[in-house]
Design a protein around this motif. Sequence first.
Motif, short mmCIF file in Angstrom:
data_model
loop_
_atom_site.label_atom_id
_atom_site.label_comp_id
_atom_site.label_asym_id
_atom_site.label_seq_id
_atom_site.Cartn_x
_atom_site.Cartn_y
_atom_site.Cartn_z
N ILE A 33 1.10 -1.04 0.08
CA ILE A 33 0.07 -0.26 -0.14
C ILE A 33 0.92 1.02 0.04
O ILE A 33 1.76 0.99 1.04
CB ILE A 33 -0.64 -0.05 0.72
CG1 ILE A 33 -2.27 -0.74 1.12
CG2 ILE A 33 -1.74 1.23 1.23
CD1 ILE A 33 -2.29 -1.83 2.50
N ARG A 62 -3.10 4.17 -2.12
CA ARG A 62 -3.10 2.98 -2.94
C ARG A 62 -2.89 1.82 -2.72
O ARG A 62 -1.90 1.63 -2.54
CB ARG A 62 -2.58 4.19 -4.43
CG ARG A 62 -2.68 5.44 -4.94
CD ARG A 62 -2.66 5.55 -6.05
NE ARG A 62 -1.91 4.55 -7.17
CZ ARG A 62 -1.43 4.64 -8.01
NH1 ARG A 62 0.31 4.94 -7.53
NH2 ARG A 62 -1.09 4.07 -8.87
N ALA A 63 -3.27 1.02 -3.28
CA ALA A 63 -3.75 -0.48 -2.64
C ALA A 63 -3.18 -1.21 -3.76
O ALA A 63 -3.70 -2.05 -4.59
CB ALA A 63 -4.92 -1.30 -2.63
N ILE A 64 -2.19 -0.45 -3.85
CA ILE A 64 -0.83 -1.72 -5.23
C ILE A 64 -0.79 -3.34 -5.64
O ILE A 64 -1.05 -4.06 -6.25
CB ILE A 64 0.58 -0.96 -4.98
CG1 ILE A 64 0.59 0.22 -5.03
CG2 ILE A 64 1.24 -1.36 -6.14
CD1 ILE A 64 0.22 1.41 -6.38
#
Lengths: 256, 256
Positions: A180, A199-201
């Motif tokens: 994240i 951002r939830a990469i």
Amino acid sequence: MNPGFSVYGISTGLLQPGDDIVDRVLTALSATDAQTIADNDILLFAESPLSTTEGRNIRLADVVPGSQAETLGKKYSLDPRLAQVVIDESDRILGGIPGFLLASRGNLVLPNAGVDESNAPDGWVTLLPKDADASAARIRKEIRERTGKETAVIIIDSRTHAMRLGVSGVAIGCSGILPITDERGKADLFGHELQVTRRAIADSLASTAELLMGEANEGVPVVLVRGYRYTFSEHAVIESIAPEEDLFLGSLSRNG
Amino acid sequence: MNPGFSVYGISTGLLQPGDDIVDRVLTALSATDAQTIADNDILLFAESPLSTTEGRNIRLADVVPGSQAETLGKKYSLDPRLAQVVIDESDRILGGIPGFLLASRGNLVLPNAGVDESNAPDGWVTLLPKDADASAARIRKEIRERTGKETAVIIIDSRTHAMRLGVSGVAIGCSGILPITDERGKADLFGHELQVTRRAIADSLASTAELLMGEANEGVPVVLVRGYRYTFSEHAVIESIAPEEDLFLGSLSRNG
């Protein structure tokens, strides 16, 4: 800026308890355009085939359901032995609909706590890896030992989303990548501080992999992503959100 | 089987009301490795820059909040004028946490109904496209007219997920692609009928695009996916799920 990346499906064929999954991936990879592992490749593993190689299968005939499992099985129309396995695998049962329990497990909210009846022999179910972060670290280390390459490894599952039909991907464990990213302090195009700062990469990479894995008998348990510029992290964990800060659970509990 | 695909970020620079977004994409594309549009390319557009070109911006100074907006603004610590815009843009307010309302709009559950304060001039907010399916169809038609190529177009936004930190992508409109595939009747590796039979292809593609778009001042409002084998559909809509069949809303309402 991230210029772009490529995504490859790796068809290992059916995986069985005890199979060497890294060996199978390296062999199958040579049949793809990716050819071999390169530094900074991201490898995504579907949890169920990986779990199978780790021996995380249970025969329902060996499970004796307790009273909670009998009650849940009746309430939500599912095999009480399956309900017992879900209870054993979860921290908390949040609810259910016919055929599925909604369960929390660590930082995850998953249908049936990730216990999978598909892609297992008749009468057997597949559990999630015991510790998906540890599985990811082990695989990453084995890849490094066998190829000399530094990679990131993510273990993924499927998830549903409120009010949406269809599943997409979710990361349940990782190694070598910051899952994240935190953009607090960064500015938008007009110089304002960003509202959405995390951002939830790893979850987005999981959904990318899902596109090639499918759910049917396609036999693509592993996907390779090449060229995506991620942030390295040796000991990152996928943080969960406090229920009261969560827009879904927070909203519904405030309403209820 | 799907052998793999490539993903390209397209940097158009800042988009303003009235800009010709298709023209900007075609120009910017030539600076990428993708070079030009090809048949079966999938183009994903971030909703906020697209909305801006469609003139979907509102100045908060022009908004007069009603009593519900004043109440919600107080309860959830947000500008009552913003709360009014969210009310106007949504079918139903489901709840909230400080700074955000959880709202349903058509088949979507979105923070602040997709009303965006980021990437807009001071004192302005950007609404979602009025009809994202229509925007997608218009862009697809314009691409066909200018290039002769048959593409799929998806309009995307960011979403959060229960108990997870960080945003990933969600499709809010599309044209030329079946957004949810139905695998009912297909078999798993052991010949059992699949449990999970629908896959949210458009949402997973949206998360793939999110990986390159970012939230900060990266100026990548459009992403191109090439080589992914999708199912064509002229008039597909992104179906929602009935609340009682929904594992999240269904569970929480049964519990409450």
